[in-house]
Enzyme design. Structure first.
Site, mmCIF file in Angstrom:
data_model
loop_
_atom_site.group_PDB
_atom_site.id
_atom_site.type_symbol
_atom_site.label_atom_id
_atom_site.label_comp_id
_atom_site.label_asym_id
_atom_site.label_seq_id
_atom_site.Cartn_x
_atom_site.Cartn_y
_atom_site.Cartn_z
ATOM 1 N N SER A 143 55.672 37.496 21.485
ATOM 2 C CA SER A 143 55.894 38.107 22.785
ATOM 3 C C SER A 143 54.600 38.348 23.561
ATOM 4 C CB SER A 143 56.668 39.418 22.634
ATOM 5 O OG SER A 143 58.015 39.147 22.316
ATOM 6 N N ASN A 190 64.954 34.530 19.413
ATOM 7 C CA ASN A 190 64.595 35.579 18.471
ATOM 8 C C ASN A 190 63.255 36.278 18.603
ATOM 9 O OD1 ASN A 190 66.988 35.223 16.722
ATOM 10 N ND2 ASN A 190 66.097 33.220 16.334
ATOM 11 N N TYR A 191 62.339 35.703 19.319
ATOM 12 C CA TYR A 191 61.003 36.285 19.330
ATOM 13 C C TYR A 191 60.432 36.739 20.653
ATOM 14 C CZ TYR A 191 60.632 34.891 14.492
ATOM 15 O OH TYR A 191 60.833 34.780 13.144
ATOM 16 N N LEU A 192 60.947 36.214 21.708
ATOM 17 C CA LEU A 192 60.359 36.562 22.992
ATOM 18 C C LEU A 192 61.137 37.692 23.644
ATOM 19 C CD1 LEU A 192 59.653 32.939 24.201
ATOM 20 C CD2 LEU A 192 58.099 34.545 23.093
#
Length: 906
Positions: A734, A864-866
């Site tokens: 992120s 899933n990650y940002l």
DNA sequence: CCGTTGACTTGGCGACAACCCG
DNA sequence: CGGGTTGTCGCCAAGTCAACGG
């Protein structure tokens, strides 16, 4: 049920309207002229083209969504911008062929002012981001902002492929794919001096740690000060961003507190409340803008709220300044977009229920759903397979399993002895001892395979009407299973279909591949449902559920034991778009953001421990470093009956090679047996420590023999409440997105901005090692493109000749068919030449992008990650319609993030 | 402590649909 | 209008990590 709540809606196009499936069509007028952006080679492609101008049915609301461009001028807060940084395109030749090549470290990015160097930033940033690790602080002198840096930067332009190692050779990817090699420089050489202003603490991997202990640089995102602020205050501020307004349901008192009880958050210590999600949408936004602001503060203690009530932005960012006016303006625009939603929403602001006050683990109060749906029983086809060349009779049960095997004929599993063996072990049991079939090798499943192919073909041949009818039929049957009512709110269920029987398809060299995954019956299934809710009827007559539970501390609706590994479970959960999921998603990102405040100290701590006398501590330090720098996964222990893959804590000595003077080459199979290959520069103490950990060990022994994930996480938890290894992945992903977007976004049209986003997305995917297999048609596609380019070049050449001739008053040459071409003026020809050149350039860029992305999967990080708030805020700031970045599912999943303040920064 | 169990997130891929381009 | 692409979606495997039980 009464519950069709119109309640939550954000963007939900789908939901309650019943026409859930209606495709969204976004109409956009803007044309994206493809302007080329000089930055790097990437091209925008996909996004920009789709949807545009499509005639589709633009739901009114949606339309408005996009409409923003028209008015929004004020919204733009330009961060740094103006300069147009043109970077040299591919020019830089750095043929980085060598895998091991380490790219030079770049100078740290400057955030603030740096006007002059503005143009450089992007590059630098890029590079830095290429590898998480890269961003170390380097001495300014070294790479600083010097002009020459450009040259170096050029590396960025090098096609990914070039950077990747092994691409070419790897044709044969083992089980999975090719490995990607990255080269990065983790360490800066560290000059201690570093410092300051230029560095951004929060930067991902960057490490500013090297400074001698103690000095950290602070980040300079306008808010340096923040760094030192007590966490609490920060958090509060941050927290306030989210509003949590809930719409109240009309009928039910639906409140849909996202917040869970708050309670359980370990981190609560420091952070008062992480969560609060606004899961709901703010339909009201439009109507109530003012309220919105107020709402934001819901979670803030009242006292505080009063204070800030007036200023909307105050909240957030402590760091950033508020763009007050702007903000509001943009909100307006935004609001318009939501028009559609609004229509349903006439509800005022919701009452939010004080979240769970108190109930520690409680995830829901009332839960109603219909259970699960089973796959249809097996229908025997009667096609006979051959054994020793002769047709064999099989019972339906035997035939079913034979068919499972037969249809896998053209998969890679057929080349795996383990697969065949496991299949045979299970199938032979079903055949029975006395069956004629005694040896798989003598079996010929071709007739069944062919039957299967025919069926497939038939299906394909169906008219679209037939297909549609079938689809509707299915939908009708499944409709009731698709929804659950959680605390009065209708929510989508994720996977309500019980997994059908089949042969287990493990990834990589899974020891159990090919085993029969038997059919699941009601008797295998445990249902979890509200106490007062009707128990779903068992869909198979004569059978019953294994058990019924009323456990509101968990979110699953049903589960059964995995037939392959009976001690594991398969759960039925709500869909990603549900507020329950949304809330935990939000908490995940809040935790990662919290890490931002601790990261400097954490880095300092582990840096210090690189040389700790206590080997355990040293291992923890080095492991943490790797997790931070390289975004490695934690690496839990695995059983022998699973594929042999590793994560950080389970790295084997042989997975890491020390290359003097200070490089480490990693090569191992990670999750899903995806290969991770990366050569990085590390700080000398790390390099030495790794060497020590390897001494006197065999290649297959644990590198971190004194460590496991629980020890590591226990240690991390001491550094920050709730911190675990995976938080670093989220954080690094992120923060990288946030920084790249902020540095690289320039004025330009939407298409160009989308390209910037995609590039950032790509960097994150590379950091996280999210790979995909190269599509079968990739090389064909590439050669086709090359051909087209060549053709265009030919045209170009001819045009040039004609131009010359035209200038001399001569007629153009004949075309390839010998026909005389039209006489054109030199001006016209010149124009054509320019156009053709542009076309060629665009195609080349497209090709480059395609090549770069051939092994990179962008989706996983997006999902899933940002932190979606980064994306949403950026879209608001830059007037990029969110639909250009998020598809329908993502919009639904990230409903909780849609109302984020435009100034939000991770 | 420590191994096991349980719950939940993360991940790549295939099937299919939508779309694009001649 | 047909075939090649590209984007979506569902599937289900494979991780992470906390809680539990001894």
């Amino acid at each position: 049920m009464a519950v069709q709540a119109p309640a939550k809606r954000v963007f939900d196009f789908d939901d309650d309207d019943d026409d859930d499936d209606r495709p969204l069509t976004f109409k956009r007028t803007s044309t994206q002229s493809s302007k080329q952006n000089q930055l790097k080679s990437e091209v925008k492609k996909p996004l920009s083209q789709r949807h545009d101008g499509q005639p589709g049915k633009p739901p009114a609301g949606v339309q408005s969504l996009n409409g923003q461009s028209s008015n929004a001028q004020k919204t733009k807060t330009i961060l740094s911008s103006k300069a147009s940084p043109v970077k040299s395109p591919l020019a830089s030749p750095t043929p980085s062929t060598s895998l091991a090549r380490v790219s030079p470290v770049k100078s740290p990015v400057l955030y603030s002012k740096a006007s002059t160097s503005l143009s450089d930033h992007p590059k630098q940033a890029l590079k830095r981001n290429v590898s998480p690790a890269v961003k170390e602080e380097k001495s300014p002198t070294k790479h600083g902002i010097e002009p020459e840096s450009d040259e170096e930067d050029s590396e960025d332009d090098v096609p990914l492929s070039a950077r990747l190692k092994g691409n070419s050779n790897q044709g044969a990817k083992g089980p999975s794919t090719s490995a990607r090699a990255k080269t990065q420089q983790l360490v800066p050489k560290t000059e201690n001096k570093g410092f300051n202003e230029d560095l951004d603490d929060s930067a991902p991997l960057s490490s500013r740690f090297n400074m001698k202990s103690g000095t950290w640089t602070s980040s300079n995102r306008l808010n340096d000060t923040d760094e030192k602020k007590p966490l609490i205050s920060k958090i509060q501020q941050n927290g306030s961003m989210m509003k949590d307004k809930q719409l109240k349901l009309s009928m039910v008192s639906g409140k849909r507190p996202l917040e869970k009880g708050n309670s359980s958050d370990p981190s609560s210590v420091k952070k008062p409340k992480l969560s609060d999600a606004s899961t709901t949408v703010k339909a009201k936004q439009v109507t109530v803008k003012a309220e919105e602001k107020a709402d934001d503060d819901d979670h803030i203690p009242i006292a505080q709220r009063m204070k800030k009530s007036t200023s909307l932005d105050a909240k957030s960012s402590s760091m950033k300044q508020k763009a007050t006016k702007v903000t509001s303006a943009s909100f307006k625009n935004t609001n318009k977009k939501f028009k559609k939603d609004m229509k349903n929403s006439k509800y005022g602001k919701s009452t939010k229920v004080p979240p769970g006050s108190g109930d520690g683990q409680k995830k829901w109060t009332t839960l109603v759903h219909s259970g699960v749906i089973f796959p249809p029983p097996y229908k025997a086809h009667g096609v006979k397979m051959l054994y020793n060349g002769k047709a064999v009779d099989l019972t339906p049960e035997q035939e079913e399993v034979a068919t499972m095997f037969a249809v896998m004929k053209d998969t890679d599993y057929m080349n795996k002895p383990q697969f065949k063996k496991n299949f045979w072990d299970d199938w032979s049991k079903i055949l029975g001892k006395n069956h004629v079939i005694k040896d798989v090798e003598k079996c010929d499943f071709t007739p069944i395979y062919e039957w299967h192919m025919e069926e497939k073909e038939k299906k394909k041949q169906m008219t679209s009407e037939e297909k549609k009818a079938l689809k509707e039929e299915k939908l009708k049957q499944e409709e009731k299973y698709m929804w659950a009512i959680v605390d009065g709110v209708k929510e989508k269920v994720g996977n309500f279909r019980v997994e059908p029987p089949g042969l287990f398809r493990g990834r990589g060299e899974h020891p159990k591949m090919g085993k029969l995954k038997r059919r699941i019956c009601p008797n295998d299934i445990t249902i979890n449902i509200g106490k007062d809710a009707p128990i779903p009827e068992c869909p198979i007559p004569g059978e019953r559920w294994k058990d019924i539970k009323h456990d509101n501390t968990v979110t699953w609706l049903a589960f059964w034991n995995d037939p392959i590994n009976p001690k594991e479970f398969k759960y039925v959960f709500l869909a990603a778009s549900s507020s329950l999921k949304g809330q935990s998603d939000k908490e995940k990102y809040e935790k990662a953001r919290m890490l931002k405040d601790y990261i400097v100290n954490i880095r300092a701590a582990y840096t210090k421990d690189f040389t700790n006398k206590d080997t355990t501590k040293r291992q923890i330090a080095v492991a943490t470093y790797l997790i931070d720098k390289l975004a490695l996964r934690a690496g839990n222990e695995k059983d022998d009956d699973e594929a042999d893959t590793v994560g950080c804590c389970t790295l084997k000595v042989g997975n890491v090679e020390c290359i003097p003077p200070n490089k480490l080459k990693f090569d191992f199979l990670g999750k899903d047996s995806i290969q991770y290959v990366n050569t990085v520069d590390v700080e000398l103490p790390v390099y030495k420590a790794i060497g020590q950990f390897q001494t006197r060990k065999k290649p297959n022994e644990d590198l971190f023999d004194l460590l496991d994930t629980s020890k590591l996480n226990a240690h991390l938890k001491e550094l920050m409440p709730g911190l675990t290894a995976k938080v670093f992945r989220t954080y690094n992903a992120s923060i990288t997105l946030d920084e790249m977007l902020s540095i690289e976004t320039k004025d330009g049209d939407v298409a160009e901005k989308v390209v910037v986003y995609q590039r950032a997305n790509k960097e994150v995917a590379i950091i996280c090692n999210h790979q995909r297999t190269i599509s079968k048609s990739h090389s064909a596609q590439m050669s086709r493109l090359t051909e087209k380019i060549e053709e265009l070049k030919g045209v170009l050449k001819e045009l040039k000749i004609d131009l010359d001739r035209a200038k001399k008053g001569k007629p153009p040459l004949k075309d390839s068919n010998g026909k005389q071409k039209r006489n054109l003026t030199p001006e016209a020809l010149q124009k054509k030449i320019t156009q053709t050149n542009a076309k060629i350039e665009k195609m080349e860029r497209d090709m480059q992008t395609k090549e770069d992305l051939k092994t990179v999967a962008l989706g996983t990080s997006k999902i899933n990650y940002l932190d979606p708030r980064i994306t949403v805020a950026w879209c608001k700031r830059h007037e990029v319609p969110i639909e250009k970045i998020f598809n329908k599912s993502l919009l639904a999943k990230f409903a909780w993030a849609m109302d984020v303040d435009p100034d939000f920064r991770f």
